[in-house]
Design a protein around this motif. Structure first.
Motif, PDB file in Angstrom:
ATOM      1  N   VAL A 159      83.741  64.914 -17.851  1.00 47.41           N
ATOM      2  CA  VAL A 159      82.891  65.800 -18.438  1.00 47.41           C
ATOM      3  C   VAL A 159      82.358  66.146 -18.337  1.00 47.41           C
ATOM      4  O   VAL A 159      81.348  65.275 -16.823  1.00 47.41           O
ATOM      5  CB  VAL A 159      82.657  65.050 -19.851  1.00 47.41           C
ATOM      6  N   LEU A 160      81.602  67.256 -17.746  1.00 45.27           N
ATOM      7  CA  LEU A 160      80.322  68.051 -17.440  1.00 45.27           C
ATOM      8  C   LEU A 160      78.846  67.585 -17.806  1.00 45.27           C
ATOM      9  O   LEU A 160      78.445  67.641 -19.194  1.00 45.27           O
ATOM     10  CB  LEU A 160      80.278  69.571 -16.806  1.00 45.27           C
ATOM     11  N   ALA A 161      77.517  68.163 -16.833  1.00 43.48           N
ATOM     12  CA  ALA A 161      76.523  67.755 -17.611  1.00 43.48           C
ATOM     13  C   ALA A 161      75.791  68.321 -16.832  1.00 43.48           C
ATOM     14  O   ALA A 161      75.599  68.256 -14.923  1.00 43.48           O
ATOM     15  CB  ALA A 161      75.922  66.540 -17.526  1.00 43.48           C
ATOM     16  N   ALA A 162      74.955  69.809 -16.689  1.00 39.40           N
ATOM     17  CA  ALA A 162      73.863  70.211 -16.396  1.00 39.40           C
ATOM     18  C   ALA A 162      72.991  69.880 -16.584  1.00 39.40           C
ATOM     19  O   ALA A 162      72.786  69.002 -16.802  1.00 39.40           O
ATOM     20  CB  ALA A 162      73.656  71.353 -17.236  1.00 39.40           C
ATOM     21  N   THR A 163      71.636  70.561 -15.602  1.00 40.07           N
ATOM     22  CA  THR A 163      70.531  70.131 -15.270  1.00 40.07           C
ATOM     23  C   THR A 163      69.754  70.042 -16.832  1.00 40.07           C
ATOM     24  O   THR A 163      69.692  70.712 -17.921  1.00 40.07           O
ATOM     25  CB  THR A 163      69.927  70.763 -14.578  1.00 40.07           C
ATOM     26  N   GLY A 164      69.694  68.795 -16.920  1.00 40.51           N
ATOM     27  CA  GLY A 164      68.709  68.467 -18.403  1.00 40.51           C
ATOM     28  C   GLY A 164      68.786  67.144 -18.797  1.00 40.51           C
ATOM     29  O   GLY A 164      67.770  66.673 -19.177  1.00 40.51           O
ATOM     30  N   PRO A 165      69.409  66.836 -19.122  1.00 38.62           N
ATOM     31  CA  PRO A 165      71.101  67.442 -19.405  1.00 38.62           C
ATOM     32  C   PRO A 165      71.344  67.997 -20.099  1.00 38.62           C
ATOM     33  O   PRO A 165      71.384  67.495 -21.169  1.00 38.62           O
ATOM     34  CB  PRO A 165      71.906  66.023 -18.795  1.00 38.62           C
ATOM     35  N   VAL A 219      71.808  59.819 -16.984  1.00 39.60           N
ATOM     36  CA  VAL A 219      72.512  60.551 -15.619  1.00 39.60           C
ATOM     37  C   VAL A 219      71.265  62.087 -15.847  1.00 39.60           C
ATOM     38  O   VAL A 219      69.746  62.691 -17.029  1.00 39.60           O
ATOM     39  CB  VAL A 219      73.138  61.546 -17.316  1.00 39.60           C
ATOM     40  N   THR A 220      71.094  62.797 -14.788  1.00 41.74           N
ATOM     41  CA  THR A 220      70.211  63.967 -14.572  1.00 41.74           C
ATOM     42  C   THR A 220      70.951  65.410 -14.719  1.00 41.74           C
ATOM     43  O   THR A 220      69.704  66.625 -14.795  1.00 41.74           O
ATOM     44  CB  THR A 220      69.189  64.135 -13.413  1.00 41.74           C
ATOM     45  N   GLY A 221      72.314  65.331 -14.961  1.00 44.46           N
ATOM     46  CA  GLY A 221      73.180  66.348 -14.676  1.00 44.46           C
ATOM     47  C   GLY A 221      72.960  66.960 -13.126  1.00 44.46           C
ATOM     48  O   GLY A 221      73.475  68.754 -13.237  1.00 44.46           O
ATOM     49  N   LYS A 222      72.488  66.801 -12.130  1.00 45.24           N
ATOM     50  CA  LYS A 222      71.778  67.168 -10.663  1.00 45.24           C
ATOM     51  C   LYS A 222      73.565  67.391 -10.092  1.00 45.24           C
ATOM     52  O   LYS A 222      74.317  66.495 -10.801  1.00 45.24           O
ATOM     53  CB  LYS A 222      71.814  66.549 -10.268  1.00 45.24           C
ATOM     54  N   ALA A 223      73.711  68.961  -9.528  1.00 49.20           N
ATOM     55  CA  ALA A 223      75.376  69.006  -8.974  1.00 49.20           C
ATOM     56  C   ALA A 223      75.544  67.729  -7.695  1.00 49.20           C
ATOM     57  O   ALA A 223      74.780  67.332  -7.367  1.00 49.20           O
ATOM     58  CB  ALA A 223      74.393  70.760  -8.073  1.00 49.20           C
ATOM     59  N   GLY A 224      76.293  67.293  -8.029  1.00 50.16           N
ATOM     60  CA  GLY A 224      77.333  66.230  -7.378  1.00 50.16           C
ATOM     61  C   GLY A 224      77.551  65.641  -8.042  1.00 50.16           C
ATOM     62  O   GLY A 224      77.277  63.847  -7.636  1.00 50.16           O
ATOM     63  N   GLU A 225      76.637  65.004  -9.217  1.00 45.74           N
ATOM     64  CA  GLU A 225      75.690  63.189 -10.044  1.00 45.74           C
ATOM     65  C   GLU A 225      77.078  62.753  -9.992  1.00 45.74           C
ATOM     66  O   GLU A 225      77.647  63.922 -10.483  1.00 45.74           O
ATOM     67  CB  GLU A 225      74.984  63.561 -10.493  1.00 45.74           C
ATOM     68  N   THR A 226      77.541  62.268  -9.858  1.00 42.52           N
ATOM     69  CA  THR A 226      78.404  61.351 -10.946  1.00 42.52           C
ATOM     70  C   THR A 226      78.826  59.932 -11.191  1.00 42.52           C
ATOM     71  O   THR A 226      78.293  58.973 -10.181  1.00 42.52           O
ATOM     72  CB  THR A 226      79.787  61.341  -9.928  1.00 42.52           C
ATOM     73  N   VAL A 227      79.244  60.079 -12.291  1.00 45.48           N
ATOM     74  CA  VAL A 227      78.671  59.010 -13.168  1.00 45.48           C
ATOM     75  C   VAL A 227      79.400  57.816 -13.568  1.00 45.48           C
ATOM     76  O   VAL A 227      80.200  58.988 -14.511  1.00 45.48           O
ATOM     77  CB  VAL A 227      77.533  58.750 -14.414  1.00 45.48           C
ATOM     78  N   ARG A 228      80.747  56.863 -13.525  1.00 44.32           N
ATOM     79  CA  ARG A 228      81.471  56.089 -13.869  1.00 44.32           C
ATOM     80  C   ARG A 228      80.757  55.567 -15.259  1.00 44.32           C
ATOM     81  O   ARG A 228      79.791  55.072 -15.605  1.00 44.32           O
ATOM     82  CB  ARG A 228      82.432  55.256 -13.380  1.00 44.32           C
ATOM     83  N   GLN A 229      81.589  56.211 -17.179  1.00 41.60           N
ATOM     84  CA  GLN A 229      81.249  55.340 -17.746  1.00 41.60           C
ATOM     85  C   GLN A 229      81.693  54.407 -18.121  1.00 41.60           C
ATOM     86  O   GLN A 229      82.637  53.649 -17.798  1.00 41.60           O
ATOM     87  CB  GLN A 229      81.460  56.731 -19.205  1.00 41.60           C
ATOM     88  N   ALA A 230      80.849  53.178 -18.824  1.00 43.86           N
ATOM     89  CA  ALA A 230      81.629  52.019 -19.428  1.00 43.86           C
ATOM     90  C   ALA A 230      83.329  51.863 -19.600  1.00 43.86           C
ATOM     91  O   ALA A 230      84.520  50.751 -19.140  1.00 43.86           O
ATOM     92  CB  ALA A 230      80.955  51.041 -20.761  1.00 43.86           C
ATOM     93  N   ASP A 231      83.746  52.931 -20.305  1.00 41.57           N
ATOM     94  CA  ASP A 231      85.203  53.230 -20.031  1.00 41.57           C
ATOM     95  C   ASP A 231      85.775  53.960 -19.040  1.00 41.57           C
ATOM     96  O   ASP A 231      85.005  55.036 -18.283  1.00 41.57           O
ATOM     97  CB  ASP A 231      85.752  54.573 -21.132  1.00 41.57           C
ATOM     98  N   PRO A 232      86.520  53.302 -18.186  1.00 40.29           N
ATOM     99  CA  PRO A 232      86.574  54.044 -16.391  1.00 40.29           C
ATOM    100  C   PRO A 232      87.779  55.041 -16.769  1.00 40.29           C
ATOM    101  O   PRO A 232      87.252  55.356 -15.622  1.00 40.29           O
ATOM    102  CB  PRO A 232      87.310  52.689 -15.775  1.00 40.29           C
ATOM    103  N   ASP A 233      87.673  55.579 -17.535  1.00 45.22           N
ATOM    104  CA  ASP A 233      88.960  56.678 -17.724  1.00 45.22           C
ATOM    105  C   ASP A 233      87.724  57.589 -18.371  1.00 45.22           C
ATOM    106  O   ASP A 233      88.252  58.989 -18.319  1.00 45.22           O
ATOM    107  CB  ASP A 233      90.209  57.352 -18.819  1.00 45.22           C
ATOM    108  N   LEU A 234      86.606  57.810 -18.447  1.00 46.28           N
ATOM    109  CA  LEU A 234      85.683  58.541 -18.468  1.00 46.28           C
ATOM    110  C   LEU A 234      84.269  58.741 -17.207  1.00 46.28           C
ATOM    111  O   LEU A 234      83.362  57.692 -16.446  1.00 46.28           O
ATOM    112  CB  LEU A 234      85.277  58.493 -20.065  1.00 46.28           C
ATOM    113  N   TRP A 235      84.388  59.919 -16.644  1.00 45.74           N
ATOM    114  CA  TRP A 235      83.175  60.269 -15.545  1.00 45.74           C
ATOM    115  C   TRP A 235      82.406  61.449 -16.477  1.00 45.74           C
ATOM    116  O   TRP A 235      83.188  62.195 -17.368  1.00 45.74           O
ATOM    117  CB  TRP A 235      83.754  60.706 -14.613  1.00 45.74           C
ATOM    118  N   VAL A 236      80.789  61.245 -15.827  1.00 46.86           N
ATOM    119  CA  VAL A 236      80.661  62.489 -16.067  1.00 46.86           C
ATOM    120  C   VAL A 236      79.713  62.666 -14.797  1.00 46.86           C
ATOM    121  O   VAL A 236      79.654  62.492 -13.784  1.00 46.86           O
ATOM    122  CB  VAL A 236      79.224  62.112 -16.585  1.00 46.86           C
TER     123      VAL A 236
END
Length: 482
Positions: free
Chosen positions: A29-35, A49-66
């Motif tokens: 899922v996507l997050a723009a600056t703000g986020p 999470v900042t939404g900075k371009a290229g930021e990748t954050v894996r969630q507690a659910d390993p099948d979900l990324w921001v």
């Protein structure tokens, strides 16, 4: 048994566009600056999470990324695509993932696909198994009405990425494997797989018979003799424009008798990046079926030091009869290009002649490592190349062909002087112009951006593949205007 080098071409991440996500696969899922969150992000944990371009954050659910897309500029989308694929690498990497997109236009999607396809590129000669990496991405768009438009944009972006990756493959191949014969024969083998493309490889005997003195002089110091590769797309087509692409194919450059410093010489395996770019561009043009005739010429030689190497002070006769006084044997690229350009003018009579080369260190000093130097005798072509580069995500800067330095190209003992005094990139271009036959001509010096020592955007360390995408865009635009 392992092959000496990775298989060419490298397999890239596949991308598809669809209007619905799949069940049971990793979601991004996507997050723009703000986020500011995109669709499907309601359950995401935004801690940190900042939404900075290229930021990748894996969630507690390993099948979900921001995934951060920043302000949503074209550059941000490209960085996001590259960063995502780099993140989806390793022992826990999924084989496939869905990317839930916000409203996105064709240009932004194209940038994202380019980044995703190339950001995870790697070329390593190793005894270790490659790290697992995501194999496919499904880009899920909300507006079904433009799904076909976005799919076409994604398809073209992937084709351009494939051309870039092939250019990287050829340039990265170490020179103990990649001699002139290997480069020419590999280009010919690639041609066999593309309908409508033909290939001819000429050896040193043919080069001597035809008078390719520049190629023979440069290659004379090596035990591995030169070759001349000619690829043709749409060769029998009538009433279509004919473009000739010439690429420097120096498979290793010691500098010859004017030997280079040891620092950085190991990078000279990529000194044929111009040749790689024109080979790859022709393959992409053919696969896209563009209504244009294209011929690619790659003079292939290894510039070595030995008792048979050419010398400063030699006079070399090029194809067609013009002679050149050798000043510096490390200015070998223009020697082989001169032969190929003269051959193009005499035998092929193109409507447009383009040469591409890692030609001068002067252009690295002038423009740095991310911008290519552009020289041309036709103002409209300068505009077209720069526009093609913008569409391809490659930056060019037009340099002048200064008349006050034109006389310096002339020699007292021969027709031309190979390495005249003055600004190095400009005088090199003025030398090459002598072999363009007055045709509409473009010289692209990629000495700076052809290599990188670090990751940025979709680029990884090693050969960058710079130039191939611009050539495809330029030829497509040229065919459309004809």
């Amino acid at each position: 048994m392992r092959t000496p080098v990775p298989t060419v071409p490298t397999k890239l991440v596949d991308v598809e566009v669809a209007s619905a996500p799949r069940d049971g696969v990793t979601r991004v899922v996507l997050a723009a600056t703000g986020p500011e969150l995109g669709p499907g992000a309601q359950s995401a944990d935004l801690t940190g999470v900042t939404g900075k371009a290229g930021e990748t954050v894996r969630q507690a659910d390993p099948d979900l990324w921001v995934l951060g897309i920043g302000a949503g500029t074209i550059g941000d989308w490209k960085i996001a695509g590259a960063s995502l694929v780099r993140a989806l690498t390793g022992d826990t990497a999924p084989k496939t993932a869905d990317v839930l997109l916000t409203d996105i236009d064709a240009d932004a999607l194209r940038a994202f696909v380019l980044g995703a396809a190339l950001g995870g590129y790697r070329f390593r000669v190793t005894g270790e198994d490659a790290k697992p990496q995501v194999r496919t991405l499904r880009l899920v768009v909300a507006d079904q009405g433009i799904e076909d438009v976005l799919a076409a944009s994604a398809l073209k972006a992937h084709a351009l990425a494939t051309a870039t990756a092939l250019t990287r493959d050829l340039a990265n191949t170490p020179s103990n494997v990649k001699d002139p014969k290997w480069l020419a024969s590999t280009g010919a083998k690639l041609a066999e797989k593309v309908t409508g493309v033909t290939a001819v490889v000429r050896d040193e005997k043919w080069l001597a018979e035809q008078g390719f003195g520049g190629v023979l002089a440069v290659g004379g110091g090596s035990s591995r003799p030169p070759r001349f590769l000619e690829l043709s797309w749409n060769a029998s087509a009538k009433n279509v424009p004919h473009v000739v692409l010439v690429g420097k194919g120096i498979t290793f450059d010691t500098g010859g008798i004017s030997v280079k410093p040891a620092d950085g010489m190991h990078l000279m395996r990529t000194d044929m990046a111009g040749g790689a770019a024109v080979i790859s561009a022709l393959m992409a043009i053919a696969r896209r079926g563009l209504p244009v005739r294209v011929t690619t010429l790659v003079p292939c030689a290894e510039n070595h030091v030995s008792g048979t190497a050419y010398r400063p002070g030699d006079v070399v006769r090029h194809y067609g009869g013009a002679t050149t006084e050798v000043v510096n044997t490390d200015a070998e690229g223009r020697m082989v290009l001169a032969d190929a350009m003269a051959y193009a003018v005499t035998k092929l009579s193109p409507d447009l002649l383009v040469d591409v080369a890692t030609l001068t260190g002067a252009m690295k000093v002038t423009l740095g490592l991310r911008t290519g130097g552009l020289f041309t005798n036709t103002d409209s072509l300068a505009t077209d190349v720069i526009a093609a580069g913008e569409r391809a995500g490659e930056r060019w800067w037009r340099m002048p062909l200064l008349e006050e330095h034109a006389d310096a190209v002339h020699s007292e003992i021969a027709d031309y002087r190979q390495c005249p005094p003055g600004p190095g990139g400009i005088t090199a271009a003025l030398f090459l112009e002598k072999f363009a036959g007055g045709l509409p001509w473009v010289h692209l010096d990629i000495a700076g951006p052809a290599r990188s020592e670090k990751n940025y955007d979709e680029v990884v360390p090693g050969a960058t593949g710079f130039g191939a995408r611009t050539l495809v865009e330029l030829v497509e635009d040229y065919a459309r205007k004809a």
